[in-house]
Structure formats: structure tokens, C-alpha cells
Design a protein around this motif. Structure first.
Motif, PDB file in Angstrom:
ATOM      1  N   THR A 228       0.865  -1.174   0.000  1.00  0.00           N
ATOM      2  CA  THR A 228       0.000   0.000   0.000  1.00  0.00           C
ATOM      3  C   THR A 228       0.901   1.222   0.000  1.00  0.00           C
ATOM      4  N   ASN A 229       0.551   2.239  -0.784  1.00  0.00           N
ATOM      5  CA  ASN A 229       1.416   3.418  -0.813  1.00  0.00           C
ATOM      6  C   ASN A 229       0.638   4.669  -1.192  1.00  0.00           C
ATOM      7  N   LEU A 230       1.230   5.799  -0.889  1.00  0.00           N
ATOM      8  CA  LEU A 230       0.710   7.106  -1.284  1.00  0.00           C
ATOM      9  C   LEU A 230       1.906   7.936  -1.714  1.00  0.00           C
ATOM     10  N   ALA A 231       1.829   8.513  -2.922  1.00  0.00           N
ATOM     11  CA  ALA A 231       2.963   9.254  -3.475  1.00  0.00           C
ATOM     12  C   ALA A 231       2.476  10.528  -4.124  1.00  0.00           C
ATOM     13  N   GLY A 232       3.270  11.580  -4.009  1.00  0.00           N
ATOM     14  CA  GLY A 232       2.910  12.822  -4.668  1.00  0.00           C
ATOM     15  C   GLY A 232       3.703  13.993  -4.140  1.00  0.00           C
ATOM     16  N   VAL A 233       3.183  15.189  -4.397  1.00  0.00           N
ATOM     17  CA  VAL A 233       3.868  16.439  -4.082  1.00  0.00           C
ATOM     18  C   VAL A 233       2.923  17.348  -3.308  1.00  0.00           C
ATOM     19  N   GLY A 234       3.435  17.941  -2.232  1.00  0.00           N
ATOM     20  CA  GLY A 234       2.676  18.885  -1.441  1.00  0.00           C
ATOM     21  C   GLY A 234       3.101  20.313  -1.723  1.00  0.00           C
ATOM     22  N   PRO A 235       2.734  21.231  -0.850  1.00  0.00           N
ATOM     23  CA  PRO A 235       3.114  22.635  -1.025  1.00  0.00           C
ATOM     24  C   PRO A 235       4.635  22.808  -1.076  1.00  0.00           C
ATOM     25  N   ASP A 236       5.059  23.867  -1.748  1.00  0.00           N
ATOM     26  CA  ASP A 236       6.486  24.183  -1.877  1.00  0.00           C
ATOM     27  C   ASP A 236       7.270  23.042  -2.510  1.00  0.00           C
ATOM     28  N   ASP A 237       6.592  22.262  -3.346  1.00  0.00           N
ATOM     29  CA  ASP A 237       7.231  21.184  -4.108  1.00  0.00           C
ATOM     30  C   ASP A 237       7.873  20.126  -3.220  1.00  0.00           C
ATOM     31  N   ARG A 238       7.351  19.948  -2.026  1.00  0.00           N
ATOM     32  CA  ARG A 238       7.869  18.891  -1.153  1.00  0.00           C
ATOM     33  C   ARG A 238       7.234  17.561  -1.541  1.00  0.00           C
ATOM     34  N   GLY A 239       8.064  16.606  -1.917  1.00  0.00           N
ATOM     35  CA  GLY A 239       7.572  15.312  -2.353  1.00  0.00           C
ATOM     36  C   GLY A 239       7.675  14.272  -1.258  1.00  0.00           C
ATOM     37  N   ALA A 240       6.787  13.301  -1.314  1.00  0.00           N
ATOM     38  CA  ALA A 240       6.821  12.217  -0.330  1.00  0.00           C
ATOM     39  C   ALA A 240       6.180  10.970  -0.913  1.00  0.00           C
ATOM     40  N   THR A 241       6.789   9.842  -0.626  1.00  0.00           N
ATOM     41  CA  THR A 241       6.197   8.547  -0.916  1.00  0.00           C
ATOM     42  C   THR A 241       6.259   7.720   0.355  1.00  0.00           C
ATOM     43  N   VAL A 242       5.110   7.234   0.785  1.00  0.00           N
ATOM     44  CA  VAL A 242       5.023   6.410   1.990  1.00  0.00           C
ATOM     45  C   VAL A 242       4.527   5.030   1.576  1.00  0.00           C
ATOM     46  N   VAL A 243       5.246   3.992   2.007  1.00  0.00           N
ATOM     47  CA  VAL A 243       4.975   2.619   1.580  1.00  0.00           C
ATOM     48  C   VAL A 243       4.753   1.729   2.795  1.00  0.00           C
ATOM     49  N   LEU A 244       3.748   0.875   2.716  1.00  0.00           N
ATOM     50  CA  LEU A 244       3.497  -0.161   3.717  1.00  0.00           C
ATOM     51  C   LEU A 244       3.619  -1.513   3.023  1.00  0.00           C
ATOM     52  N   ASN A 245       4.202  -2.489   3.695  1.00  0.00           N
ATOM     53  CA  ASN A 245       4.349  -3.802   3.056  1.00  0.00           C
ATOM     54  C   ASN A 245       3.240  -4.765   3.468  1.00  0.00           C
ATOM     55  N   GLN A 246       2.016  -4.264   3.410  1.00  0.00           N
ATOM     56  CA  GLN A 246       0.837  -5.106   3.601  1.00  0.00           C
ATOM     57  C   GLN A 246      -0.324  -4.512   2.820  1.00  0.00           C
ATOM     58  N   ASN A 247      -1.060  -5.390   2.149  1.00  0.00           N
ATOM     59  CA  ASN A 247      -2.312  -4.999   1.519  1.00  0.00           C
ATOM     60  C   ASN A 247      -3.156  -6.250   1.318  1.00  0.00           C
ATOM     61  N   PRO A 248      -4.423  -6.202   1.715  1.00  0.00           N
ATOM     62  CA  PRO A 248      -5.117  -5.103   2.344  1.00  0.00           C
ATOM     63  C   PRO A 248      -4.521  -4.761   3.714  1.00  0.00           C
ATOM     64  N   PRO A 249      -4.515  -3.472   4.063  1.00  0.00           N
ATOM     65  CA  PRO A 249      -3.935  -3.070   5.340  1.00  0.00           C
ATOM     66  C   PRO A 249      -4.926  -3.250   6.489  1.00  0.00           C
ATOM     67  N   PRO A 250      -4.439  -3.244   7.703  1.00  0.00           N
ATOM     68  CA  PRO A 250      -5.343  -3.348   8.854  1.00  0.00           C
ATOM     69  C   PRO A 250      -6.278  -2.144   8.942  1.00  0.00           C
ATOM     70  N   ALA A 251      -7.347  -2.316   9.676  1.00  0.00           N
ATOM     71  CA  ALA A 251      -8.291  -1.219   9.882  1.00  0.00           C
ATOM     72  C   ALA A 251      -7.578  -0.017  10.494  1.00  0.00           C
ATOM     73  N   GLY A 252      -7.848   1.139   9.966  1.00  0.00           N
ATOM     74  CA  GLY A 252      -7.251   2.362  10.475  1.00  0.00           C
ATOM     75  C   GLY A 252      -5.928   2.731   9.848  1.00  0.00           C
ATOM     76  N   ALA A 253      -5.293   1.781   9.164  1.00  0.00           N
ATOM     77  CA  ALA A 253      -3.959   2.049   8.633  1.00  0.00           C
ATOM     78  C   ALA A 253      -3.967   3.091   7.530  1.00  0.00           C
ATOM     79  N   ASN A 254      -5.019   3.126   6.731  1.00  0.00           N
ATOM     80  CA  ASN A 254      -5.047   4.093   5.644  1.00  0.00           C
ATOM     81  C   ASN A 254      -5.126   5.530   6.159  1.00  0.00           C
ATOM     82  N   GLN A 255      -5.871   5.744   7.243  1.00  0.00           N
ATOM     83  CA  GLN A 255      -5.906   7.071   7.844  1.00  0.00           C
ATOM     84  C   GLN A 255      -4.519   7.459   8.353  1.00  0.00           C
TER      85      GLN A 255
END
Length: 368
Positions: free
Chosen positions: A329-356
Motif C-alpha cells: 500500500t502506498n501514497l505518493a505525490g507532491v505537497g506545497p512548496d514542491d515537497r515530495g513524499a512517498t510512503v509505503v506499507l508492506n501489507q495490503n489489504p492493510p489493517p483497519a485504520g492504517a489508511n488514515q
């Protein structure tokens, strides 16, 4: 990114199998002043995700934050910038390819899909734009995949036409252009369209137009039968019968243009930075990509453009995509001031609450 059934929580877009998550005992959280580390520790210690990694890019500064383990058998840490399956982040790549074809005059956004793929879709009103924007009304074929036993999907693979045929067994969700509903079928069709127009494999077009020009050496779209995830990589887990099963290696052509991409966090940070700064698309096409419609992503004020989602954060808007495919599971992209971030979890489907908490970790990465 999209909302799941009635609950108001962000869930991984393109998740191939909706299974009940395994529960894991949560050890006490260690004290840390780093907000990104805090949120990753919540994911691993509280939610029970085996491991999590955030790769942050602020100008030329790169920071890697890790928590938990990359392999529950050996206890090895999450590898720094290892390969993983990026799921529906693939859609941004496919949309970029199609928009380059628009810039070349070979595709028109508001032309019917039937101009390029005659006879494929029964509703000739569906346009290219509606595919990329999830306003076509096409049924989501992944809802018909066997949810009871992920092992049946490990070596299955698929051809694009087979996946579209699965979707077309169902009536349209709504007339084209009248509503929004996330459907992986849209991007299978978009990938087929790109192949028909160019006369080349989608994997080759992604390489020729995006990964080679940007130097994304660890990003590619696997072909049928290519099941191995390149090393180094964290083990990707799926919960089955209360146990976490290694699903790192499998045939992801069952997701293909909707979610089959293999990449690394650093590559995705570079990709989204290049895309949103105009290195891949002309201003006109980038503006079309960022023209959003209200989208049910579980966050008030969220929108979806052409292969690109946007959500409000405490410091401004975040542009990118969430992805989920068996094991990651992951979320990738760019926020304000061109700050980029990619966050990765090594489980999918993830546990309840993990997506928040995944979203919270991403917000900490781009807003702290």
C-alpha cells in the motif's frame, strides 16, 4: 485514492482483493520528536503493519524514515528505497502517456473511445477524458475477482481484453459524464487505447516517454509471466486466514495499466516532481490533468483530475495518487512548496485504520 463503501476513510486505490485484515499485538510506541517517525510507528506498533517507509524529497535534500520490519521471518529492516508494487500510482503514468498523445494531436480528450477502439465499448458516448477522470460509468472489473483465496490470483495474470469483458458483463453504473466512480476498468481501456494509437506495448511507451527520459531506472510495467519483484525489496504481505503470507512475487498483469507498476519511492518522488513542474507535459495538458471533479476520496474537498488526485492538507493541497495491490500500500505525490513524499506499507489489504495513518504520515512528511 478513493473512498471505500460507506465508511469515511481513505483506502488504497486499486486494491485487488478486499479481505479482512489480520490483527497484530501492538507494542508500546517509542517516544520520538520526529512527526513522520511518530506516524510510521503508529502504523507498525499500533495498527500492526509489518513495516513502513517514508522517503521525503525537499529540493535536493532526501530523507528516509523507516519503522517496523521488511521481513517478519528474518527481522530484516525495511530496505532503504527498495522496489515495491505501486498499485494505482500506475494510473498517473498512463494518464501522462495519453496526454502526451493529446499534445501530439494523435488523441483528442473529448473524442469518443470508439474512435480509437471501435467496437470495444457498447456505449459510444464514453470519451477519453471520462476514462482518465473516472466519469465513464464503467463497472470496476476488480470487484468480480475472487475475494476468498488470493492464491488463485498469484499466477493468473490476464490480457486486457479479458479484464474489460469482465466489466462489460455488468450494466453501466451511470450515463457517461454524469457522476464519478473509481473504476480500474477505465485505465485498462486507456492502456489499450495508447497501444492502439502508438502501435507499441504500453510498457515500452512508459519507458520511452517517462522512465528513460527521467532516469527512473527502477520503474517499469511488468509483462505477462514476469512475477519476480527485483531485490532489494521488502516482503509484501497479504493476510490470509489470520496469517501474513508473502505475496511479493505474483503476476500483476491482472492489474496492468490500472495498477501493475513496479517502482521505488525515490523514483516516484522524481516522477511526480517532474510531472507537476511541467517536464513531461505542456502547460495545456498539465492544466487538463489538474482540472478536477469532486471525488469521493473520503476527505472533504478532495478532487480527481486525469490520473491525478488532490486532497487538502493542513499546509495546502497535495497532488498525487494512492495505490494498493496485493502485498503493498502506498501514497505518493507532491505537497506545497514542491515537497515530495512517498510512503509505503508492506501489507495490503492493510489493517483497519492504517489508511488514515498512512495519510497522516504523508501529511507530516510534506507539512512538517
Amino acid at each position: 485514492m478513493r473512498k471505500s463503501s460507506p465508511g469515511k476513510r481513505i483506502v488504497a486505490v486499486g486494491t485487488l482483493v478486499a479481505l479482512l485484515a489480520a490483527t497484530t499485538a501492538a507494542p508500546a510506541l517509542a517516544a520520538t520528536a520526529d512527526p513522520v517517525q511518530q506516524h510510521l510507528d503508529v502504523l507498525t506498533a499500533q495498527d500492526g503493519v509489518p513495516g513502513a517507509e517514508a522517503v521525503l524529497q525537499d529540493g535536493r535534500r532526501t530523507r528516509v524514515v523507516r519503522s517496523g520490519t521488511g521481513d517478519i521471518t528474518t527481522g530484516k529492516p525495511f530496505p532503504r528505497n527498495g522496489s515495491y508494487r505501486a498499485g494505482s500510482v500506475t494510473k498517473t503514468f498512463v494518464a501522462a502517456v495519453v496526454l502526451q498523445l493529446v499534445a501530439e494531436g494523435r488523441v483528442r480528450l473529448d473524442a469518443p473511445v470508439s474512435r480509437y477502439l471501435p467496437g470495444l465499448l457498447p456505449d459510444r458516448r464514453i470519451t477519453v477524458r471520462q476514462l482518465l477522470q473516472h466519469t465513464s460509468g464503467l463497472y470496476n472489473y476488480t470487484d468480480d475477482l475472487d475475494r476468498s483465496d488470493p492464491e488463485t490470483l498469484r499466477h493468473r495474470g490476464a490480457e486486457p481484453a479479458e479484464l474489460v469483458a469482465m466489466a462489460l458483463k455488468h450494466p453501466a453504473l451511470f450515463p457517461p459524464g454524469t457522476s464519478w466512480s473509481y473504476s480500474n476498468t477505465n485505465y485498462i481501456v486507456a492502456g489499450m487505447l495508447a497501444e492502439r494509437v502508438t502501435g507499441r506495448a504500453l510498457s515500452d511507451e512508459i519507458a520511452r516517454r517517462i522512465t528513460r527520459p527521467l532516469g527512473l531506472h527502477d520503474t517499469y510495467l511488468p509483462r505477462r509471466g514476469d512475477e519476480r519483484l527485483p531485490a532489494p525489496h521488502a516482503t509484501g504481505y497479504v493476510p490470509i486466514a489470520g496469517k501474513l503470507v508473502d505475496f511479493s512475487d505474483f503476476d500483476a498483469t491482472i492489474a496492468w495499466a490500472a495498477g501493475g507498476l513496479v517502482s521505488t519511492p525515490a523514483d516516484l518522488n522524481r516522477f511526480y516532481a517532474a510531472l507537476l513542474s511541467g517536464r513531461l507535459l505542456r502547460p495545456a495538458e498539465l492544466a487538463e490533468m489538474q482540472r478536477t471533479v469532486p471525488a469521493d476520496l473520503g476527505v472533504p474537498g478532495a478532487g480527481y483530475g486525469l490520473g491525478l488526485g488532490t486532497i487538502p492538507m493542513s499546509c495546502g493541497r497535495f497532488w498525487g495518487h494512492q495505490g494498493g495491490i496485493i502485498g503493498f500500500t502506498n501514497l505518493a505525490g507532491v505537497g506545497p512548496d514542491d515537497r515530495g513524499a512517498t510512503v509505503v506499507l508492506n501489507q495490503n489489504p492493510p489493517p483497519a485504520g492504517a489508511n488514515q495513518h498512512l495519510l497522516a504520515a504523508t501529511e507530516a512528511a510534506v507539512c512538517s
